[in-house]
Motif scaffolding. Structure first.
Motif, mmCIF file in Angstrom:
data_model
loop_
_atom_site.group_PDB
_atom_site.id
_atom_site.type_symbol
_atom_site.label_atom_id
_atom_site.label_comp_id
_atom_site.label_asym_id
_atom_site.label_seq_id
_atom_site.Cartn_x
_atom_site.Cartn_y
_atom_site.Cartn_z
ATOM 1 N N ARG A 136 24.719 -53.643 44.984
ATOM 2 C CA ARG A 136 26.023 -54.307 44.879
ATOM 3 C C ARG A 136 26.071 -55.454 45.883
ATOM 4 O O ARG A 136 25.744 -55.258 47.059
ATOM 5 C CB ARG A 136 27.148 -53.316 45.167
ATOM 6 C CG ARG A 136 28.526 -53.925 44.977
ATOM 7 C CD ARG A 136 29.619 -52.892 45.006
ATOM 8 N NE ARG A 136 29.669 -52.242 46.311
ATOM 9 C CZ ARG A 136 30.261 -51.077 46.541
ATOM 10 N NH1 ARG A 136 30.810 -50.411 45.566
ATOM 11 N NH2 ARG A 136 30.283 -50.568 47.743
ATOM 12 N N ALA A 138 27.110 -57.751 48.670
ATOM 13 C CA ALA A 138 27.959 -57.468 49.831
ATOM 14 C C ALA A 138 29.129 -58.449 49.923
ATOM 15 O O ALA A 138 30.072 -58.219 50.663
ATOM 16 C CB ALA A 138 27.130 -57.535 51.109
ATOM 17 N N CYS A 140 30.623 -60.330 46.806
ATOM 18 C CA CYS A 140 31.550 -60.323 45.668
ATOM 19 C C CYS A 140 31.594 -58.989 44.928
ATOM 20 O O CYS A 140 32.319 -58.853 43.953
ATOM 21 C CB CYS A 140 31.193 -61.444 44.694
ATOM 22 S SG CYS A 140 29.781 -61.067 43.646
ATOM 23 N N ASP A 141 30.792 -57.998 45.363
ATOM 24 C CA ASP A 141 30.794 -56.654 44.761
ATOM 25 C C ASP A 141 30.118 -56.572 43.400
ATOM 26 O O ASP A 141 30.118 -55.506 42.786
ATOM 27 C CB ASP A 141 32.220 -56.071 44.625
ATOM 28 C CG ASP A 141 32.854 -55.769 45.964
ATOM 29 O OD1 ASP A 141 32.106 -55.681 46.954
ATOM 30 O OD2 ASP A 141 34.093 -55.607 46.019
ATOM 31 N N ARG A 142 29.554 -57.675 42.887
ATOM 32 C CA ARG A 142 28.889 -57.622 41.582
ATOM 33 C C ARG A 142 27.665 -56.707 41.664
ATOM 34 O O ARG A 142 26.914 -56.752 42.623
ATOM 35 C CB ARG A 142 28.468 -59.022 41.152
ATOM 36 C CG ARG A 142 27.723 -59.103 39.819
ATOM 37 C CD ARG A 142 28.607 -58.827 38.623
ATOM 38 N NE ARG A 142 29.615 -59.845 38.408
ATOM 39 C CZ ARG A 142 29.416 -60.952 37.670
ATOM 40 N NH1 ARG A 142 28.281 -61.164 37.062
ATOM 41 N NH2 ARG A 142 30.395 -61.825 37.509
#
Lengths: 152, 312
Positions: A136, A138, A140-142
């Protein structure tokens, strides 16, 4: 019959136990074209293996891999082992290990992520799943699962 | 409160207990937000408003919150125009700002910008929306609105309607509501469905989530109808936008089959998703929701930046 599929190297790195078919991807990570022109790279594809059935092997002479290269290999070929050879002897042998954070190896697949803009930062991913590996971003969490397409 | 000096980038940065504390504090801030009482909780504090993207209500409600509490604002409403045109990185802009202000409120078009800003800044950073990413203070005020009407955030049936793909407000809200034990019903055009990774995460959290593309059926036994705007600026494909815009509209007819206590929420501005005739019905909660932005942001600023009362 003479057995000379792949010869021992004097100094360098042997990446063994690569799942069969992934050697060329490992070469991509190693950026073989950018390596020192004097170092020989040998590749064996489809070698009999007790553990894996079939495996690939990559040997790079006179090069010891940096941690971030090892991390990238761990992402693509999690079964690989890495041996450091000095003067024909295995000085160090270990399985590749995925650290909890992968820095500078992949690009975020989200083109609108701040890590893909002109900012003074390195891409950074947290390992949020193992087997299969899921990362994931760090920032934008994509989530990323298809690592090959996103190697930096 | 343990929030003092902390960043708020994502709603996940807050525990359930911290969310409840902020909502309780927000309730006490209502008379201050209405101007009927004053309390100089932020006296002498400067909050920088770094808005790299146009925003009216978020910026104004933050400014109102700071000023109601006796603090002052440094506003760069056109941050994008002034520093980015000169080629300055966000990182440098934030480093600079953090030496001029006690906290930074950031709105930025790129996802992850607030996380970067939090690393760059020595002062707390509050994310006021980063691209299609997080907008945690919107989530807090959404929760405040629901809790004010129902007295709880648990056991409710909440319909999320519209753009569930790009709508940043719904992702954080869905997660928070699931955390508090409410049921989610997803109602959207096929092309704007909630992305799989969010679904996986909600399932992973044990959330009860169902899809109901039929609006009338979705509304029938719902407590909350959360309507989103279809945001043209989030679409990369113009034809995709045109295909869905105007595909749903809340009016008296849709609400005829709803529970009397159903509330209709919307982060505003609306663009035709809710007919004006709904405004005068008891269902309309979106203007109250817009007002609650001020006390909620007051409560948050006080928790992060306020003078510590009873501090040792």
């Amino acid at each position: 019959m003479r057995e000379l599929k792949i010869t021992p190297i004097r100094n360098g790195t042997v990446i063994d136990h690569i799942a069969s078919g992934l050697a060329l991807e490992v070469l991509r990570i190693l950026r073989v074209r950018q390596l020192d022109r004097d170092s020989t790279v040998s590749v064996a594809i489809r070698v009999r293996s007790g553990k894996l059935g079939w495996k690939d092997i990559v040997k790079v002479e006179d090069v010891e891999l940096e941690p971030r290269t090892v991390n990238a290999i761990a992402l693509i070929a999690p079964t690989a082992t890495i041996s450091i050879i000095r003067d024909y002897k295995v000085r160090e042998k270990r399985a590749v290990d995925l650290p909890p954070r992968i820095v500078g190896v992949l690009r975020c697949p989200n083109l609108n992520c701040i890590s893909n803009q002109a900012e003074p930062l390195e891409s950074e991913f947290e390992v949020v799943g193992r087997r299969p590996t899921v990362l994931r971003c760090a920032f934008c969490d994509r989530r990323v699962a298809d690592f090959l397409r996103h190697l930096a | 409160m343990a929030l003092h000096g902390r960043d708020l980038v994502s709603i996940r940065d807050l525990s359930r207990e911290e969310i409840v504390q902020i909502l309780d504090s927000a309730r006490r801030m209502i008379p201050l937000a209405e101007g009927s009482r004053t309390a100089p909780l932020l006296a002498g504090r400067i909050v920088a408003m770094a808005f790299f993207e146009p925003s009216t209500r978020t910026r104004l409600s933050f400014e109102s919150a700071v000023q109601r509490l006796g603090g002052s604002c440094l506003t760069i409403a056109d941050a994008g125009a002034s520093s980015m045109r000169k080629g300055e990185s966000l990182y440098d802009t934030i480093r600079m700002l953090s030496s001029y202000a006690d906290a930074i409120v950031l709105r930025h078009p790129n996802e992850g910008a607030a996380r970067l800003a939090a690393r760059a800044s020595e002062r707390p950073v509050i994310n006021a929306g980063d691209g299609a990413g997080q907008h945690p203070t919107q989530t807090l005020l959404d929760l405040a609105t629901i809790r004010e009407r129902f007295g709880t955030l648990a056991g409710l049936k909440v319909v999320l309607l519209g753009d569930l793909k790009y709508g940043r407000t719904v992702h954080s809200l869905a997660y928070a509501l699931a955390e508090f034990g409410s049921e989610l019903v997803l109602c959207s055009p096929e092309s704007l469905r909630l992305p799989e990774e969010h679904r996986d995460e909600l399932h992973h959290e044990g959330a009860k989530v169902t899809d109901e593309p039929d609006l009338a059926r979705a509304v029938r036994d719902a407590d909350v109808l959360y309507v989103t705007r279809i945001q043209k600026e989030r679409f990369t494909d113009e034809s995709e936008y045109r295909a869905v815009v105007g595909s749903y509209r809340i009016d008296a007819e849709v609400l005829a089959g709803a529970k009397p206590k159903l509330i209709v929420m919307h982060p505003l501005p609306r663009a035709g998703e809710i007919a004006p005739e709904v405004d005068s019905t008891p269902h309309a909660a979106y203007f109250r929701q817009a007002f609650l932005a001020v006390p909620v942001r007051m409560a948050l600023l006080d928790a992060i930046l306020g003078k510590r009362r009873g501090a040792r």
